[in-house]
Design an enzyme around this catalytic site. Structure first.
Site, PDB file in Angstrom:
ATOM      1  N   GLY A 124      87.912  65.927  59.990  1.00  0.00           N
ATOM      2  CA  GLY A 124      89.854  66.177  61.113  1.00  0.00           C
ATOM      3  C   GLY A 124      89.000  66.111  62.140  1.00  0.00           C
ATOM      4  O   GLY A 124      89.443  67.084  62.600  1.00  0.00           O
ATOM      5  N   GLU A 127      94.272  62.613  65.656  1.00  0.00           N
ATOM      6  CA  GLU A 127      95.021  63.396  65.795  1.00  0.00           C
ATOM      7  C   GLU A 127      96.254  61.815  66.436  1.00  0.00           C
ATOM      8  O   GLU A 127      95.525  60.778  66.554  1.00  0.00           O
ATOM      9  CB  GLU A 127      94.897  64.137  66.995  1.00  0.00           C
ATOM     10  CG  GLU A 127      94.051  65.351  66.687  1.00  0.00           C
ATOM     11  CD  GLU A 127      94.367  66.800  67.475  1.00  0.00           C
ATOM     12  OE1 GLU A 127      94.923  66.418  68.310  1.00  0.00           O
ATOM     13  OE2 GLU A 127      93.573  67.647  67.504  1.00  0.00           O
ATOM     14  N   ILE A 157      93.797  61.530  57.308  1.00  0.00           N
ATOM     15  CA  ILE A 157      92.445  62.662  56.919  1.00  0.00           C
ATOM     16  C   ILE A 157      91.891  62.072  55.795  1.00  0.00           C
ATOM     17  O   ILE A 157      92.842  62.006  54.259  1.00  0.00           O
ATOM     18  CB  ILE A 157      92.664  63.611  56.554  1.00  0.00           C
ATOM     19  CG1 ILE A 157      93.173  64.397  58.030  1.00  0.00           C
ATOM     20  CG2 ILE A 157      91.438  64.238  56.605  1.00  0.00           C
ATOM     21  CD1 ILE A 157      92.091  63.879  59.815  1.00  0.00           C
ATOM     22  N   GLU A 366      85.827  55.228  62.253  1.00  0.00           N
ATOM     23  CA  GLU A 366      84.698  55.726  62.246  1.00  0.00           C
ATOM     24  C   GLU A 366      83.989  54.729  63.634  1.00  0.00           C
ATOM     25  O   GLU A 366      82.781  54.430  63.578  1.00  0.00           O
ATOM     26  CB  GLU A 366      83.576  56.162  61.006  1.00  0.00           C
ATOM     27  CG  GLU A 366      83.620  56.617  59.896  1.00  0.00           C
ATOM     28  CD  GLU A 366      82.823  57.363  59.030  1.00  0.00           C
ATOM     29  OE1 GLU A 366      81.811  57.617  59.564  1.00  0.00           O
ATOM     30  OE2 GLU A 366      83.495  57.362  57.483  1.00  0.00           O
TER      31      GLU A 366
HETATM   32  C1  LIG Z   1      92.799  55.211  56.319  1.00  0.00           C
HETATM   33  C2  LIG Z   1      92.278  55.306  57.361  1.00  0.00           C
HETATM   34  C3  LIG Z   1      91.215  56.654  57.486  1.00  0.00           C
HETATM   35  C4  LIG Z   1      90.921  57.365  58.175  1.00  0.00           C
HETATM   36  N1  LIG Z   1      90.076  58.511  57.377  1.00  0.00           N
HETATM   37  C5  LIG Z   1      89.895  59.376  58.989  1.00  0.00           C
HETATM   38  C6  LIG Z   1      89.294  60.477  58.458  1.00  0.00           C
HETATM   39  O1  LIG Z   1      88.746  60.975  57.273  1.00  0.00           O
HETATM   40  N2  LIG Z   1      89.263  60.918  59.370  1.00  0.00           N
HETATM   41  C7  LIG Z   1      89.622  61.007  60.847  1.00  0.00           C
HETATM   42  O2  LIG Z   1      89.663  62.337  61.322  1.00  0.00           O
HETATM   43  N3  LIG Z   1      89.860  60.062  61.007  1.00  0.00           N
HETATM   44  C8  LIG Z   1      90.356  58.935  60.513  1.00  0.00           C
HETATM   45  N4  LIG Z   1      90.349  57.978  60.156  1.00  0.00           N
HETATM   46  C9  LIG Z   1      90.767  57.590  61.986  1.00  0.00           C
HETATM   47  C10 LIG Z   1      89.557  56.554  62.412  1.00  0.00           C
HETATM   48  O3  LIG Z   1      88.964  56.654  62.532  1.00  0.00           O
HETATM   49  C11 LIG Z   1      90.985  56.043  63.400  1.00  0.00           C
HETATM   50  O4  LIG Z   1      92.644  55.657  63.651  1.00  0.00           O
HETATM   51  C12 LIG Z   1      90.003  55.058  64.717  1.00  0.00           C
HETATM   52  O5  LIG Z   1      89.259  55.706  65.576  1.00  0.00           O
HETATM   53  C13 LIG Z   1      91.320  54.515  65.508  1.00  0.00           C
HETATM   54  O6  LIG Z   1      92.212  55.415  66.412  1.00  0.00           O
HETATM   55  P1  LIG Z   1      93.469  55.090  66.417  1.00  0.00           P
HETATM   56  O7  LIG Z   1      93.581  54.897  64.995  1.00  0.00           O
HETATM   57  O8  LIG Z   1      94.149  55.748  67.166  1.00  0.00           O
HETATM   58  O9  LIG Z   1      93.779  54.018  67.629  1.00  0.00           O
HETATM   59  P2  LIG Z   1      92.977  53.873  69.295  1.00  0.00           P
HETATM   60  O10 LIG Z   1      92.248  54.480  69.802  1.00  0.00           O
HETATM   61  O11 LIG Z   1      95.221  53.711  69.929  1.00  0.00           O
HETATM   62  O12 LIG Z   1      93.213  52.325  69.264  1.00  0.00           O
HETATM   63  C14 LIG Z   1      94.302  50.931  69.424  1.00  0.00           C
HETATM   64  C15 LIG Z   1      93.463  49.879  69.930  1.00  0.00           C
HETATM   65  O13 LIG Z   1      93.291  49.598  70.990  1.00  0.00           O
HETATM   66  C16 LIG Z   1      91.557  49.587  71.313  1.00  0.00           C
HETATM   67  N5  LIG Z   1      90.812  50.649  71.972  1.00  0.00           N
HETATM   68  C17 LIG Z   1      90.787  52.050  72.077  1.00  0.00           C
HETATM   69  N6  LIG Z   1      90.446  52.414  73.274  1.00  0.00           N
HETATM   70  C18 LIG Z   1      89.343  51.202  73.494  1.00  0.00           C
HETATM   71  C19 LIG Z   1      89.121  51.574  74.972  1.00  0.00           C
HETATM   72  N7  LIG Z   1      88.694  52.168  75.841  1.00  0.00           N
HETATM   73  N8  LIG Z   1      88.539  49.371  74.973  1.00  0.00           N
HETATM   74  C20 LIG Z   1      88.350  48.939  74.290  1.00  0.00           C
HETATM   75  N9  LIG Z   1      89.798  49.018  73.729  1.00  0.00           N
HETATM   76  C21 LIG Z   1      89.376  50.332  72.957  1.00  0.00           C
HETATM   77  C22 LIG Z   1      91.101  49.651  69.932  1.00  0.00           C
HETATM   78  O14 LIG Z   1      89.928  49.862  69.309  1.00  0.00           O
HETATM   79  C23 LIG Z   1      92.106  49.893  68.929  1.00  0.00           C
HETATM   80  O15 LIG Z   1      91.935  47.982  69.162  1.00  0.00           O
HETATM   81  C24 LIG Z   1      91.491  56.820  59.320  1.00  0.00           C
HETATM   82  C25 LIG Z   1      92.078  55.578  59.687  1.00  0.00           C
HETATM   83  C26 LIG Z   1      92.217  55.037  58.462  1.00  0.00           C
HETATM   84  C27 LIG Z   1      93.044  54.380  58.901  1.00  0.00           C
END
Ligand SMILES: Cc1cc2nc3c(=O)[nH]c(=O)nc-3n(C[C@H](O)[C@H](O)[C@H](O)COP(=O)(O)OP(=O)(O)OC[C@H]3O[C@@H](n4cnc5c(N)ncnc54)[C@H](O)[C@@H]3O)c2cc1C
Length: 382
Positions: A124, A127, A157, A366
């Site tokens: 986890g 957020e 998660i 990831e």
């Molecule tokens: C089905 C599923 C399973 C998951 N499982 C887990 C898990 O087990 N544990 C866990 O901790 N997380 C998990 N995640 C979370 C996942 O790792 C995040 O969704 C991911 O890291 C992206 O974060 P966000 O969704 O908040 O998107 P955001 O970070 O809000 O990004 C939105 C967009 O903006 C872009 N962006 C953000 N910052 C920048 C930057 N600096 N420069 C350029 N572009 C940028 C991103 O690439 C994306 O296109 C899971 C997600 C899904 C959908």
């Protein structure tokens, strides 16, 4: 340079693919349609030792390596990508974090059942307001007497909804540096701890069988000894194991892409149009050729990253490149596989439709493709 698999790696490959072909492939459509997780399949994977490949025998593993683990993840994903991701999260991320940073007691208590496949792990980090910018998490942990008290919400998660999921590794802020930056620690939070609430299961566009939930920690109390590793290095610990997770996601992508190529090749040799098998049209052969080349390149890249990891050598560039390339490759390969199937490829009963819908996720979890390019950019800057 030796590109041959060792005897052990070849055995893992054969065993994993035999299992995927005989047990997973016939059930994959049903799993996706019903969203029911195949506990009996997980039990059989555990019996074959798949969750413990890279861990020491003393902790329930088989003393193998990360190349072997990823060969297994590829072959399982060839049957179903959600099961490949289950291996990634429970082994490459959670299991490894326990193995590398855990105390002897923590390993005996939490790693052994996980490596033996009796329990499944979840991590986890994400957020509601901290995704790519994971350092800005808001979940807090405060030491009160002999307990840590955690408050916050973890989003998306994977695995945590499974009946046999035992723990969530939670990243939480324990202090602020003078400059206002978070100091993050990692905690082993048992699923049933007081104040641990499992939110609703997400309704996703694909990966139905993978049980993804929100987790709400409300004055969640865990014993003081559940701090994992160095209290000031929790974020770095998470990032270190996520580097392996990226190799794993690349292996999931390669497995999914290989399944698409297998299906498209088979279909193109059966489907007749204009009096010929469509395989004989050059445009179809070119698509198949491009798919085969891309898959082979992605496979070589994840194997190289895993091999470097096994040699204890730096592999940030290789792991990041493997995940970036493979996750974008599988979307294109799956799309071409659907195209080769024509209208039939759009029907849920054809596995290529499932792989196509599922492929997109691999560019998000990831580390999104954008974030991975930033990481590679930083590597290039030196
Ligand atoms: C089905 C599923 C399973 C998951 N499982 C887990 C898990 O087990 N544990 C866990 O901790 N997380 C998990 N995640 C979370 C996942 O790792 C995040 O969704 C991911 O890291 C992206 O974060 P966000 O969704 O908040 O998107 P955001 O970070 O809000 O990004 C939105 C967009 O903006 C872009 N962006 C953000 N910052 C920048 C930057 N600096 N420069 C350029 N572009 C940028 C991103 O690439 C994306 O296109 C899971 C997600 C899904 C959908």
């Amino acid at each position: 340079m030796d590109f041959d698999l060792t005897q052990e790696h070849q055995m893992i490959k054969d065993m994993s693919w035999d299992f995927a072909r005989e047990v997973i492939v016939p059930r994959a459509e049903e799993m996706d349609r019903t969203g029911e997780y195949p506990y009996d399949i997980m039990d059989q994977m555990a019996e074959l030792g798949m969750m413990g490949i890279p861990f020491p025998e003393a902790y329930g593993g088989s003393n193998g390596d990360w190349v072997g683990m990823h060969i297994c993840i590829e072959q399982i994903s060839r049957g179903d990508m959600t099961l490949g991701a289950l291996l990634d999260v429970t082994t490459s991320v959670v299991g490894q974090e326990l193995d590398v940073f855990g105390t002897e007691e923590q390993k005996i208590k939490w790693l052994v059942p996980m490596a033996e496949g009796r329990e499944i792990g979840a991590f986890g980090l994400t957020e509601p307001d901290a995704g790519s910018d994971a350092g800005s998490i808001r979940t807090t942990a405060a030491l009160k007497g002999d307990e840590w008290v955690l408050n916050g919400t973890k989003q998306f998660i994977t695995n945590i909804g499974l009946k046999n999921a035992s723990i969530l590794l939670v990243a939480a802020v324990t202090e602020k540096k003078q400059a206002g930056k978070n100091i993050i620690s990692t905690f082993i939070v048992p699923k049933g701890a007081p104040g641990f609430h499992l939110g609703d299961r997400y309704d996703k566009m694909a990966w139905a069988a993978s049980a993804t939930h929100q987790v709400i920690l409300e004055d969640c109390r865990i014993p003081a000894e559940n701090l994992l590793g160095d209290s000031s290095r929790g974020f770095a610990q998470h990032l270190a194991v996520l580097e392996t997770g990226r190799i794993s996601i690349a292996a999931v992508a390669v497995g999914g892409a290989q399944a698409c190529l297998d299906a498209a090749l088979r279909y193109s040799r059966e489907r007749m149009q204009f009096g010929k098998h469509i395989f004989n049209f050059q445009t179809i052969q070119f698509k198949l050729a491009d798919m085969a080349v891309a898959i082979e390149l992605a496979r070589n890249q994840y194997l190289k990253a895993a091999w470097l990891k096994d040699q204890d050598r730096k592999h940030t560039f290789e792991a990041t490149a493997a995940k970036l390339y493979a996750s974008e490759m599988v979307e294109k390969v799956a799309s071409d596989a659907v195209q080769i199937h024509g209208g039939y490829g759009y029907m849920n009963e054809y596995p290529v439709s499932r792989f196509y819908k599922g492929a997109k996720l691999l560019q998000i979890v990831e580390g999104t493709s954008e974030v991975l390019r930033l990481v590679i950019g930083r590597q290039l800057a030196g």
